[in-house]
Design a protein around this motif. Structure first.
Motif, PDB file in Angstrom:
ATOM      1  N   VAL A 105     -13.012  15.304 -23.911  1.00  0.00           N
ATOM      2  CA  VAL A 105     -12.123  14.166 -24.118  1.00  0.00           C
ATOM      3  C   VAL A 105     -12.824  12.932 -23.579  1.00  0.00           C
ATOM      4  CG1 VAL A 105      -9.976  15.480 -24.089  1.00  0.00           C
ATOM      5  CG2 VAL A 105     -10.908  14.602 -21.951  1.00  0.00           C
ATOM      6  N   ALA A 106     -12.615  11.801 -24.252  1.00  0.00           N
ATOM      7  CA  ALA A 106     -13.282  10.572 -23.847  1.00  0.00           C
ATOM      8  C   ALA A 106     -12.337   9.394 -24.022  1.00  0.00           C
ATOM      9  CB  ALA A 106     -14.552  10.354 -24.667  1.00  0.00           C
ATOM     10  N   LEU A 107     -12.380   8.479 -23.061  1.00  0.00           N
ATOM     11  CA  LEU A 107     -11.650   7.224 -23.112  1.00  0.00           C
ATOM     12  C   LEU A 107     -12.630   6.139 -22.692  1.00  0.00           C
ATOM     13  CD1 LEU A 107      -8.987   5.722 -23.545  1.00  0.00           C
ATOM     14  CD2 LEU A 107      -8.467   6.123 -21.130  1.00  0.00           C
ATOM     15  N   GLY A 108     -13.020   5.310 -23.652  1.00  0.00           N
ATOM     16  CA  GLY A 108     -14.061   4.335 -23.356  1.00  0.00           C
ATOM     17  C   GLY A 108     -15.367   5.049 -23.060  1.00  0.00           C
ATOM     18  N   GLN A 109     -16.008   4.682 -21.948  1.00  0.00           N
ATOM     19  CA  GLN A 109     -17.261   5.314 -21.549  1.00  0.00           C
ATOM     20  C   GLN A 109     -17.043   6.550 -20.682  1.00  0.00           C
ATOM     21  OE1 GLN A 109     -20.241   4.378 -22.832  1.00  0.00           O
ATOM     22  NE2 GLN A 109     -18.962   2.994 -24.060  1.00  0.00           N
ATOM     23  N   ARG A 110     -15.819   6.808 -20.316  1.00  0.00           N
ATOM     24  CA  ARG A 110     -15.526   7.977 -19.491  1.00  0.00           C
ATOM     25  C   ARG A 110     -15.292   9.187 -20.383  1.00  0.00           C
ATOM     26  NH1 ARG A 110     -10.485   6.591 -16.068  1.00  0.00           N
ATOM     27  NH2 ARG A 110      -9.879   5.680 -18.073  1.00  0.00           N
ATOM     28  N   HIS A 111     -15.816  10.339 -19.959  1.00  0.00           N
ATOM     29  CA  HIS A 111     -15.574  11.548 -20.721  1.00  0.00           C
ATOM     30  C   HIS A 111     -15.581  12.748 -19.771  1.00  0.00           C
ATOM     31  CE1 HIS A 111     -20.001  11.821 -20.498  1.00  0.00           C
ATOM     32  NE2 HIS A 111     -19.817  13.123 -20.636  1.00  0.00           N
ATOM     33  N   HIS A 112     -14.961  13.818 -20.255  1.00  0.00           N
ATOM     34  CA  HIS A 112     -14.877  15.052 -19.466  1.00  0.00           C
ATOM     35  C   HIS A 112     -15.032  16.225 -20.419  1.00  0.00           C
ATOM     36  CE1 HIS A 112     -13.728  17.622 -16.104  1.00  0.00           C
ATOM     37  NE2 HIS A 112     -12.952  18.289 -16.939  1.00  0.00           N
TER      38      HIS A 112
END
Length: 361
Positions: A105-112
């Motif tokens: 999952v990713a939101l903007g430049q953050r992902h997991h």
């Protein structure tokens, strides 16, 4: 006092509704949560813009150990001038048709990333709207259907794409003989031979390439099937057309069959060793270890035959106690006229043969 209770419940319900309206906004019977795509006044855009998510129709093919990129792009219609804040979710439906599980999952430049994909997956964003999934160090069980979902506020769209590995399917039965494997032990048997239970798609491709086998075997989805290119009485009937014969889904614990295993490319290579008077099974393992290698597994021999063209008309021990040899170029005194891996079954361990060793790079 008895009549006051319904009035009190109604008041509490109105207060709760008022709180929800103030907290998240209420319109046309639906709650909307502002995720940053509004105008800063907790207003949601209703301007007829539609979100489109796209990928290719064809599956992506790769080999074990390599990287694969699963394409996914999104766009708006009509096109927007101001970027919107979207969330991207990739999920995976395994080839065994189990539960769909999260990959990234990713939101903007953050992902997991999640599970076995942790540290092996990332998003490729080489152009506006691209959210392609890159999977590194592909494993045999990474095959299956992947879903790319783009979420914009309450609107989301998704597409699916299949990932398939190039490899080789081979029938497998243990030393005890035919039809001794339930689903779990069939999985284990394939894994012990550096392979995985084949999917139906993999078995179908092998059948198209000429695989003909009259013993039924487990597949990754829990069905039991077998491929026939030359119809005959003992294999479903001589009058039936060539194809994949199916027993359907069987009980995974109580029913017993053989297995169809799938192996892909190798990170090392397989080679043959021999002594003047041959080797028994124990000596075969020792001579490979003395050469800083290990006795080869069945899946490794098949992969070397398929991907590296291994061709040797000498029978050799393998790790499961079987004796086999690979023929890429058929010739007299080396078995049938078709390419393949020939098998002598599981002879007594005191018999003397050569050995196939495997060394990783």
């Amino acid at each position: 006092m008895m009549n006051a209770l319904p009035l009190l419940v109604t008041v509490l319900q109105l207060q709760l509704l008022s709180f929800l309206v103030a907290a998240v906004g209420y319109s046309n019977g639906f709650f909307y949560q502002d995720n940053g795509n509004g105008n800063g006044k907790k207003e949601i855009y209703f301007n007829g813009v539609r979100l489109h998510v796209e990928t290719t129709e064809a599956p992506v093919f790769a080999v074990r150990g390599s990287s694969a990129t699963l394409p996914c792009h999104y766009r708006y219609e009509p096109e927007l001038n101001i970027p919107r804040r979207t969330r991207v979710k990739w999920s995976w439906l395994p080839a065994d048709r189990g539960h769909e599980t999260d990959v990234l999952v990713a939101l903007g430049q953050r992902h997991h990333s999640f599970g076995d994909f942790k540290g092996r997956v990332r998003l490729r964003r080489s152009m506006p709207g691209e959210v392609s999934l890159v999977i590194a160090k592909l494993q045999l069980n990474d095959t299956g259907r992947y879903r790319c979902k783009v979420i914009d506020g309450l609107e989301d769209e998704s597409v699916t794409i299949d990932l398939a590995l190039r490899g080789v399917v081979f029938p497998y039965q243990p030393s005890r003989g035919r039809y001794h494997l339930n689903f779990g032990t069939a999985q284990q048997a394939c894994e012990e031979q550096d392979s995985a239970l084949a999917t139906f798609e993999q078995l179908f491709s092998a059948w198209e390439e000429g695989l003909d086998w009259c013993n039924a075997g487990w597949l990754a989805d829990g069905t039991v099937q077998y491929p026939i290119t030359m119809p005959r009485k003992a294999c479903g009937g001589a009058d039936m057309a060539p194809g994949i014969r199916s027993y359907g889904t069987r009980h995974r614990h109580t029913h017993h069959y053989d297995a169809f295993c799938f192996s892909s490319s190798l990170k090392g290579h397989v080679y043959f060793l021999q002594q003047p008077h041959g080797l028994n099974f124990t000596e075969a393992m020792q001579i490979c270890e003395g050469d800083r290698a290990k006795i080869a597994k069945v899946g490794q021999l098949y992969a070397a035959w398929r991907f590296m063209g291994l061709d040797r008309c000498d029978a050799g021990w393998l790790a499961d106690g079987s004796v086999r040899y690979p023929i890429a170029h058929p010739r007299p005194n080396c078995g049938p006229p078709e390419p393949g891996v020939r098998s002598f079954g599981f002879p007594s361990h005191h018999h003397r043969h050569g050995v196939y060793c495997y060394i990783s790079h």
